[in-house]
Design a protein around this motif. Structure first.
Motif, PDB file in Angstrom:
ATOM      1  N   PHE A  34       0.829  -1.191   0.000  1.00  0.00           N
ATOM      2  CA  PHE A  34       0.000   0.000   0.000  1.00  0.00           C
ATOM      3  C   PHE A  34       0.871   1.251   0.000  1.00  0.00           C
ATOM      4  CE2 PHE A  34      -3.808  -2.337   1.371  1.00  0.00           C
ATOM      5  CZ  PHE A  34      -3.259  -3.425   2.021  1.00  0.00           C
ATOM      6  N   TYR A  36       0.281   5.116   1.595  1.00  0.00           N
ATOM      7  CA  TYR A  36      -0.544   6.026   2.366  1.00  0.00           C
ATOM      8  C   TYR A  36       0.027   7.434   2.265  1.00  0.00           C
ATOM      9  CZ  TYR A  36      -3.284   2.391   4.610  1.00  0.00           C
ATOM     10  OH  TYR A  36      -4.154   1.361   4.841  1.00  0.00           O
ATOM     11  N   TYR A  86       3.895   7.216   2.938  1.00  0.00           N
ATOM     12  CA  TYR A  86       4.347   5.999   3.597  1.00  0.00           C
ATOM     13  C   TYR A  86       4.009   4.789   2.737  1.00  0.00           C
ATOM     14  CZ  TYR A  86       4.842   8.654   7.946  1.00  0.00           C
ATOM     15  OH  TYR A  86       5.225   9.555   8.901  1.00  0.00           O
ATOM     16  N   SER A  90       1.395  -5.501   4.180  1.00  0.00           N
ATOM     17  CA  SER A  90       0.530  -6.306   5.033  1.00  0.00           C
ATOM     18  C   SER A  90       1.023  -7.728   5.026  1.00  0.00           C
ATOM     19  CB  SER A  90      -0.918  -6.263   4.543  1.00  0.00           C
ATOM     20  OG  SER A  90      -1.734  -7.073   5.353  1.00  0.00           O
ATOM     21  N   GLY A  99      -1.133  -7.042  10.572  1.00  0.00           N
ATOM     22  CA  GLY A  99      -0.813  -5.649  10.841  1.00  0.00           C
ATOM     23  C   GLY A  99      -0.063  -5.095   9.653  1.00  0.00           C
ATOM     24  N   LEU A 100       0.000  -3.810   9.570  1.00  0.00           N
ATOM     25  CA  LEU A 100       0.760  -3.153   8.520  1.00  0.00           C
ATOM     26  C   LEU A 100       2.157  -2.824   9.029  1.00  0.00           C
ATOM     27  CD1 LEU A 100      -1.724  -0.567   6.950  1.00  0.00           C
ATOM     28  CD2 LEU A 100      -0.794  -2.624   5.880  1.00  0.00           C
ATOM     29  N   PHE A 102       5.143  -0.370   8.217  1.00  0.00           N
ATOM     30  CA  PHE A 102       5.350   0.879   7.490  1.00  0.00           C
ATOM     31  C   PHE A 102       6.828   1.148   7.262  1.00  0.00           C
ATOM     32  CE2 PHE A 102       1.265   3.031   7.277  1.00  0.00           C
ATOM     33  CZ  PHE A 102       0.504   2.333   8.202  1.00  0.00           C
ATOM     34  N   GLY A 103       7.121   1.793   6.138  1.00  0.00           N
ATOM     35  CA  GLY A 103       8.416   2.411   5.980  1.00  0.00           C
ATOM     36  C   GLY A 103       8.487   3.670   6.823  1.00  0.00           C
ATOM     37  N   LYS A 104       9.661   4.291   6.837  1.00  0.00           N
ATOM     38  CA  LYS A 104       9.841   5.471   7.689  1.00  0.00           C
ATOM     39  C   LYS A 104       9.292   6.740   7.065  1.00  0.00           C
ATOM     40  CE  LYS A 104      13.677   3.531  10.245  1.00  0.00           C
ATOM     41  NZ  LYS A 104      15.068   3.661  10.712  1.00  0.00           N
ATOM     42  N   GLY A 105       8.859   6.640   5.823  1.00  0.00           N
ATOM     43  CA  GLY A 105       8.204   7.781   5.202  1.00  0.00           C
ATOM     44  C   GLY A 105       9.141   8.641   4.375  1.00  0.00           C
TER      45      GLY A 105
ATOM     46  N   TYR B  33      -6.365  -1.475  15.623  1.00  0.00           N
ATOM     47  CA  TYR B  33      -4.922  -1.379  15.819  1.00  0.00           C
ATOM     48  C   TYR B  33      -4.572  -0.067  16.513  1.00  0.00           C
ATOM     49  CZ  TYR B  33      -5.085  -4.849  12.117  1.00  0.00           C
ATOM     50  OH  TYR B  33      -5.370  -5.959  11.377  1.00  0.00           O
ATOM     51  N   TYR B  35      -1.125   2.365  16.651  1.00  0.00           N
ATOM     52  CA  TYR B  35       0.213   2.662  16.150  1.00  0.00           C
ATOM     53  C   TYR B  35       0.729   3.913  16.858  1.00  0.00           C
ATOM     54  CZ  TYR B  35      -0.464  -0.442  12.116  1.00  0.00           C
ATOM     55  OH  TYR B  35      -0.669  -1.530  11.313  1.00  0.00           O
ATOM     56  N   GLY B  40      11.087  10.216  11.762  1.00  0.00           N
ATOM     57  CA  GLY B  40      12.163   9.361  11.284  1.00  0.00           C
ATOM     58  C   GLY B  40      11.972   7.883  11.541  1.00  0.00           C
ATOM     59  N   MET B  41      10.855   7.523  12.186  1.00  0.00           N
ATOM     60  CA  MET B  41      10.620   6.106  12.519  1.00  0.00           C
ATOM     61  C   MET B  41       9.403   5.545  11.796  1.00  0.00           C
ATOM     62  SD  MET B  41      13.037   5.319  14.579  1.00  0.00           S
ATOM     63  CE  MET B  41      12.475   3.772  15.271  1.00  0.00           C
ATOM     64  N   GLY B  42       8.626   6.376  11.172  1.00  0.00           N
ATOM     65  CA  GLY B  42       7.399   5.905  10.545  1.00  0.00           C
ATOM     66  C   GLY B  42       6.365   5.539  11.594  1.00  0.00           C
ATOM     67  N   LEU B  43       5.498   4.614  11.274  1.00  0.00           N
ATOM     68  CA  LEU B  43       4.484   4.131  12.215  1.00  0.00           C
ATOM     69  C   LEU B  43       4.859   2.731  12.662  1.00  0.00           C
ATOM     70  CD1 LEU B  43       2.803   6.160  10.179  1.00  0.00           C
ATOM     71  CD2 LEU B  43       0.884   5.232  11.474  1.00  0.00           C
ATOM     72  N   LEU B  45       3.551  -0.601  15.071  1.00  0.00           N
ATOM     73  CA  LEU B  45       2.383  -1.215  15.678  1.00  0.00           C
ATOM     74  C   LEU B  45       2.624  -1.500  17.145  1.00  0.00           C
ATOM     75  CD1 LEU B  45      -0.450  -2.463  15.141  1.00  0.00           C
ATOM     76  CD2 LEU B  45       0.722  -4.638  14.741  1.00  0.00           C
ATOM     77  N   TYR B  48      -2.771  -4.944  18.733  1.00  0.00           N
ATOM     78  CA  TYR B  48      -3.705  -5.331  17.683  1.00  0.00           C
ATOM     79  C   TYR B  48      -4.841  -6.121  18.325  1.00  0.00           C
ATOM     80  CZ  TYR B  48      -5.031  -8.882  14.152  1.00  0.00           C
ATOM     81  OH  TYR B  48      -5.697  -9.742  13.340  1.00  0.00           O
ATOM     82  N   ARG B  99      -6.013  -8.343   3.974  1.00  0.00           N
ATOM     83  CA  ARG B  99      -5.170  -7.349   3.334  1.00  0.00           C
ATOM     84  C   ARG B  99      -6.009  -6.246   2.719  1.00  0.00           C
ATOM     85  NH1 ARG B  99      -2.489 -12.828   1.637  1.00  0.00           N
ATOM     86  NH2 ARG B  99      -1.114 -13.017   3.434  1.00  0.00           N
ATOM     87  N   TYR B 102      -6.454   0.235   5.571  1.00  0.00           N
ATOM     88  CA  TYR B 102      -6.880   0.568   6.918  1.00  0.00           C
ATOM     89  C   TYR B 102      -7.502   1.957   6.941  1.00  0.00           C
ATOM     90  CZ  TYR B 102      -4.022  -3.286   8.785  1.00  0.00           C
ATOM     91  OH  TYR B 102      -3.501  -4.503   9.089  1.00  0.00           O
TER      92      TYR B 102
END
Lengths: 112, 113
Positions: A34, A36, A86, A90, A99-100, A102-105, B33, B35, B40-43, B45, B48, B99, B102
């Motif tokens: 995905f 986002y 981002y 999945s 759960g997803l 994520f990359g750091k963006g 969920y 998060y 610098g770290m993104g999201l 989890l 859940y 999948r 979200y």
């Protein structure tokens, strides 16, 4: 372990120029990927899913399993595209929880 | 259509205080969920919940507890807040395991001093 890598923290391009935001992933199975987008201080919004093969706001992304990549592209950037992007995968966490990941963006800035 | 609603939007805590972040969704989604988002770290989890009555740890569960109160509500509790928990917290939901894209809440910006 699953991992998503976005190598660019910041990408700055001029309005009208092409944009490519890179995303590489590591996953042992068959992932769902995905993109986002998060506009300034707003909630994350789904931009694209690779399974739907759609184009949203002029953005497209193709899953390349050989290169394990899912790069986001747009041929002509617009100022309203400025945002955090981002890439997310999945898959399965430990104990079978979905759960997803994520990359750091990548912070995309479109200059006028 | 409210989607996913989080409260509060902002909170400042002192180290050692406790608080609960609330999340509710009105889309009849099964999975929810929590998060955290850090520069610098993104999201990442935290926890859940696949369905009412079940919860599971994510990537960064230490220092947190959760409760899936019913199908609509999924709360996140900080028992003894630490400065390292300063972050923006997002709640999200999907129709079921699987999948899908979200739906995210608007976030809670928490500062621990």
């Amino acid at each position: 372990a699953q991992r998503v890598t976005q190598p660019e923290k910041l990408l700055s391009v001029f309005k009208g120029a092409p944009v490519e935001l890179k995303c590489n992933y590591s996953y042992s199975g068959s992932p769902e990927l995905f993109w986002y987008v998060q506009y300034s201080r707003q909630r994350l919004q789904l931009l694209l899913r690779h399974i739907s093969r759609e184009s949203i706001k002029g953005f497209t992304a193709d899953l390349n399993k050989g290169e394990t990549s899912f790069h986001l592209k747009k041929p002509f950037a617009q100022e309203e595209d400025s945002a955090m992007y981002y890439c997310a995968l999945s898959g399965k966490y430990r104990r079978g929880a979905d759960g997803l990941t994520f990359g750091k963006g990548t912070h995309l800035i479109i200059q006028p | 259509n409210a989607g996913v609603t989080q409260t509060p939007k902002f909170q400042v805590l002192k180290t050692g205080q406790s608080m609960t972040l609330q999340c509710a969704q009105d889309m009849n989604h099964n999975s929810m969920y929590w998060y955290r988002q850090d520069p610098g770290m993104g999201l990442r989890l935290i926890y859940y919940s696949a369905s009412e009555g079940t919860t599971d740890k994510g990537e960064v569960p230490n220092g947190y507890n959760v409760s899936r109160l019913n199908k609509r509500e999924f709360s996140l509790r900080l028992e003894s807040a630490a400065p390292s928990q300063t972050s923006v917290y997002f709640c999200a939901s999907i129709p079921g395991q699987g999948r899908y894209g979200y739906t995210f809440g608007s976030g809670t910006r928490l500062t621990v001093v």
